[in-house]
Design a protein around this motif. Sequence first.
Motif, PDB file in Angstrom:
ATOM      1  N   UNK A 125      51.977  22.137  33.630  1.00  0.00           N
ATOM      2  CA  UNK A 125      51.305  22.516  32.610  1.00  0.00           C
ATOM      3  C   UNK A 125      49.839  22.706  32.816  1.00  0.00           C
ATOM      4  N   UNK A 126      49.459  21.695  33.413  1.00  0.00           N
ATOM      5  CA  UNK A 126      47.940  21.919  34.139  1.00  0.00           C
ATOM      6  C   UNK A 126      47.747  22.786  35.061  1.00  0.00           C
ATOM      7  N   UNK A 127      48.703  23.355  36.033  1.00  0.00           N
ATOM      8  CA  UNK A 127      48.887  24.255  36.734  1.00  0.00           C
ATOM      9  C   UNK A 127      48.607  25.658  36.016  1.00  0.00           C
ATOM     10  N   UNK A 128      49.399  25.650  34.963  1.00  0.00           N
ATOM     11  CA  UNK A 128      49.110  26.983  34.028  1.00  0.00           C
ATOM     12  C   UNK A 128      47.875  26.980  33.437  1.00  0.00           C
ATOM     13  N   UNK A 129      47.367  25.879  32.868  1.00  0.00           N
ATOM     14  CA  UNK A 129      45.873  25.853  32.341  1.00  0.00           C
ATOM     15  C   UNK A 129      44.883  26.262  33.182  1.00  0.00           C
ATOM     16  N   UNK A 130      45.079  25.794  34.631  1.00  0.00           N
ATOM     17  CA  UNK A 130      44.115  25.971  35.604  1.00  0.00           C
ATOM     18  C   UNK A 130      44.045  27.618  35.951  1.00  0.00           C
ATOM     19  N   UNK A 131      45.332  28.214  35.774  1.00  0.00           N
ATOM     20  CA  UNK A 131      45.369  29.604  36.013  1.00  0.00           C
ATOM     21  C   UNK A 131      44.930  30.665  34.747  1.00  0.00           C
ATOM     22  N   UNK A 132      45.082  30.137  33.773  1.00  0.00           N
ATOM     23  CA  UNK A 132      44.793  30.660  32.409  1.00  0.00           C
ATOM     24  C   UNK A 132      42.976  30.684  32.391  1.00  0.00           C
ATOM     25  N   UNK A 133      42.698  29.282  32.750  1.00  0.00           N
ATOM     26  CA  UNK A 133      41.287  29.277  32.709  1.00  0.00           C
ATOM     27  C   UNK A 133      40.459  30.319  33.780  1.00  0.00           C
ATOM     28  N   UNK A 134      41.181  30.612  34.697  1.00  0.00           N
ATOM     29  CA  UNK A 134      40.623  31.641  35.759  1.00  0.00           C
ATOM     30  C   UNK A 134      40.700  32.786  34.870  1.00  0.00           C
ATOM     31  N   UNK A 135      41.780  33.428  34.324  1.00  0.00           N
ATOM     32  CA  UNK A 135      42.006  34.400  33.811  1.00  0.00           C
ATOM     33  C   UNK A 135      40.765  34.569  32.812  1.00  0.00           C
ATOM     34  N   UNK A 136      40.530  33.820  31.879  1.00  0.00           N
ATOM     35  CA  UNK A 136      39.496  33.816  31.008  1.00  0.00           C
ATOM     36  C   UNK A 136      37.905  33.986  31.628  1.00  0.00           C
ATOM     37  N   UNK A 137      37.992  33.173  32.626  1.00  0.00           N
ATOM     38  CA  UNK A 137      36.777  33.110  33.451  1.00  0.00           C
ATOM     39  C   UNK A 137      36.231  34.486  33.924  1.00  0.00           C
ATOM     40  N   UNK A 138      37.056  35.280  34.591  1.00  0.00           N
ATOM     41  CA  UNK A 138      36.940  36.615  35.024  1.00  0.00           C
ATOM     42  C   UNK A 138      37.108  37.758  34.140  1.00  0.00           C
ATOM     43  N   UNK A 139      37.929  37.823  33.204  1.00  0.00           N
ATOM     44  CA  UNK A 139      38.240  38.651  32.282  1.00  0.00           C
ATOM     45  C   UNK A 139      36.839  39.104  31.732  1.00  0.00           C
ATOM     46  N   UNK A 140      35.878  38.615  31.345  1.00  0.00           N
ATOM     47  CA  UNK A 140      34.703  38.873  30.729  1.00  0.00           C
ATOM     48  C   UNK A 140      33.864  39.806  31.524  1.00  0.00           C
ATOM     49  N   UNK A 141      33.743  39.417  32.782  1.00  0.00           N
ATOM     50  CA  UNK A 141      32.802  40.371  33.680  1.00  0.00           C
ATOM     51  C   UNK A 141      33.726  41.646  34.167  1.00  0.00           C
ATOM     52  N   UNK A 142      34.998  41.434  34.327  1.00  0.00           N
ATOM     53  CA  UNK A 142      36.032  42.777  34.533  1.00  0.00           C
ATOM     54  C   UNK A 142      35.936  43.501  33.446  1.00  0.00           C
ATOM     55  N   UNK A 143      36.212  43.081  32.330  1.00  0.00           N
ATOM     56  CA  UNK A 143      36.241  43.999  30.822  1.00  0.00           C
ATOM     57  C   UNK A 143      34.954  44.858  30.761  1.00  0.00           C
ATOM     58  N   UNK A 144      33.941  43.901  31.168  1.00  0.00           N
ATOM     59  CA  UNK A 144      32.468  44.631  31.005  1.00  0.00           C
ATOM     60  C   UNK A 144      32.391  46.046  31.972  1.00  0.00           C
ATOM     61  N   UNK A 145      32.838  45.716  33.211  1.00  0.00           N
ATOM     62  CA  UNK A 145      32.901  46.849  34.032  1.00  0.00           C
ATOM     63  C   UNK A 145      33.751  47.913  33.714  1.00  0.00           C
ATOM     64  N   UNK A 146      34.784  47.622  33.113  1.00  0.00           N
ATOM     65  CA  UNK A 146      35.859  48.663  32.848  1.00  0.00           C
ATOM     66  C   UNK A 146      35.488  49.299  31.511  1.00  0.00           C
ATOM     67  N   UNK A 147      34.634  48.660  30.659  1.00  0.00           N
ATOM     68  CA  UNK A 147      34.094  48.992  29.159  1.00  0.00           C
ATOM     69  C   UNK A 147      35.437  48.817  28.275  1.00  0.00           C
ATOM     70  N   UNK A 148      36.051  47.768  28.427  1.00  0.00           N
ATOM     71  CA  UNK A 148      37.284  47.511  27.308  1.00  0.00           C
ATOM     72  C   UNK A 148      36.808  45.875  27.072  1.00  0.00           C
ATOM     73  N   UNK A 149      37.776  45.523  25.735  1.00  0.00           N
ATOM     74  CA  UNK A 149      37.725  44.327  25.306  1.00  0.00           C
ATOM     75  C   UNK A 149      38.313  43.389  26.229  1.00  0.00           C
ATOM     76  N   UNK A 150      37.793  42.113  26.303  1.00  0.00           N
ATOM     77  CA  UNK A 150      38.371  41.067  27.191  1.00  0.00           C
ATOM     78  C   UNK A 150      39.974  40.737  26.760  1.00  0.00           C
ATOM     79  N   UNK A 151      40.327  41.084  25.639  1.00  0.00           N
ATOM     80  CA  UNK A 151      41.631  40.877  25.304  1.00  0.00           C
ATOM     81  C   UNK A 151      42.566  41.745  25.928  1.00  0.00           C
TER      82      UNK A 151
END
Length: 464
Positions: free
Chosen positions: A336-362
């Motif tokens: 469970x903590x392994x999945x939480x750490x991976x999900x935290x990484x996704x949330x952390x990088x999705x903001x900057x990635x979505x900004x460069x791609x001009x899409x919502x982070x969702x």
Amino acid sequence: MPAVHDAPVPGNLRRVEPREVNLTLDFCLKVGELLLSSGAGAADVVATMRTLSRHLGLRNAEVDVTFVNLEMAYQESPEAVPVLLTRQVKQRTIDYEDLTRVDHLVRAVLRDEADLKAARAELGRIRSTGHGRRRWAISVGLAVMAAGVALQLGGELAVVLLAGVAALIIDRLQGLMSRRRVPVFYQQVAAAGVASLLAVCVSVPFDLEVSTAITANIVVLLAGLGFMGALQDALTGFYITAGARITEVLLSTAGIIGGVSAGIAMARMVGLHLPPIDPGAVDLRSVSRALTGAAIGAAAFAYASYGPRRTLLPIALVAAAAEGIALGFPEEFGGTWAVAGAAFFVGLVSYSVSGRLRVPPLVIVVPAVVPLLPGISIYRGLTLLGAHGNEDASRGLLAMFAAASIAVALASGVIFGEYVAQPLGREARRVESRLAGPRLVGPLRARTTRRSRRERRKRLVPRP
């Protein structure tokens, strides 16, 4: 009683005609409807509608979102007649193309690149036009997604092909049942049952290990559920909407469990034994297969959800990195903590990635966490619960609880990553302090040019 346009206007606000009030409220409600039906959380929908209405001249408009109902009210002054409009979301589908187009429209309005009339016309085009992607291509995308997940789980070539074919049949079956207005619960039961029975029928003549194919199709069925929005609503204070969404997700998951358990029971009737999936030792070959399968599955799901083509490769890379983090997490922390750490990484990088791609982070977040969905835990729990021993039944219950904890860890990890990633400027803090949550859809603040600010000041009524 004085008319609305005759009521006194406090401060430096401009007077808004009744017709413009109605058009603005209707526009904001239609924007909110598209966002909510595309999987956005209630907090994001409310914040976007409030920002739009304030920018268009309706200050202090009240917005309420309750599951599928949207309400918006405005009263210009205490002496004025209040205006209340409501709208209901009639269809809830994951559609990242419409979500992206609406997000761009909202930003254009906030930058004063489109007035209310032009924005309403563009919104009408978004609502009325279809997609450039054919429906059969969406079915193929789901088949590729199931094949990628089967590869991630270590399936051989025949099992990977079986998972893809089963996903293709499931999509066609669900489309047929949806057109006949069959409730989603029965669609999930039928789809999961067909996947299990197909795997069982193939395993008889070809002697294949079909547990991986069944698990891959469980992930395909789970991916279409709005668990991310449901947990986001719960974490951001929209408890009524969260309760309704969680109930919807649980009912759909119960349908998956019912269909798969029926298939496993029929396999036992014909003398077949479907063992639970036990992750083996991690080596270089298994890790490379897992990373490749995760990347293929995430990108294929984004494609099947009408995600823009420019997002497919970044989503694949983010999903592969998240899978690598989950596999490399210390064993002492547990899955469970392994999945939480991976999900935290996704949330952390999705903001900057979505900004460069001009899409919502969702658009980045949901496909990237698809390979982390608890398909293995659900399948393992069902196979153990069907065993005759008390010890196996207890292990099956623990596996089902582990599936629920993984789902919560996914959503909470992603949202916490967004908390850390999003810059909390003065305007962003003012919005988020009211909603107590990060933004997965919609702009954090309205960026206006010097010319637009000057033109807006000309429209305002001067202070007495």
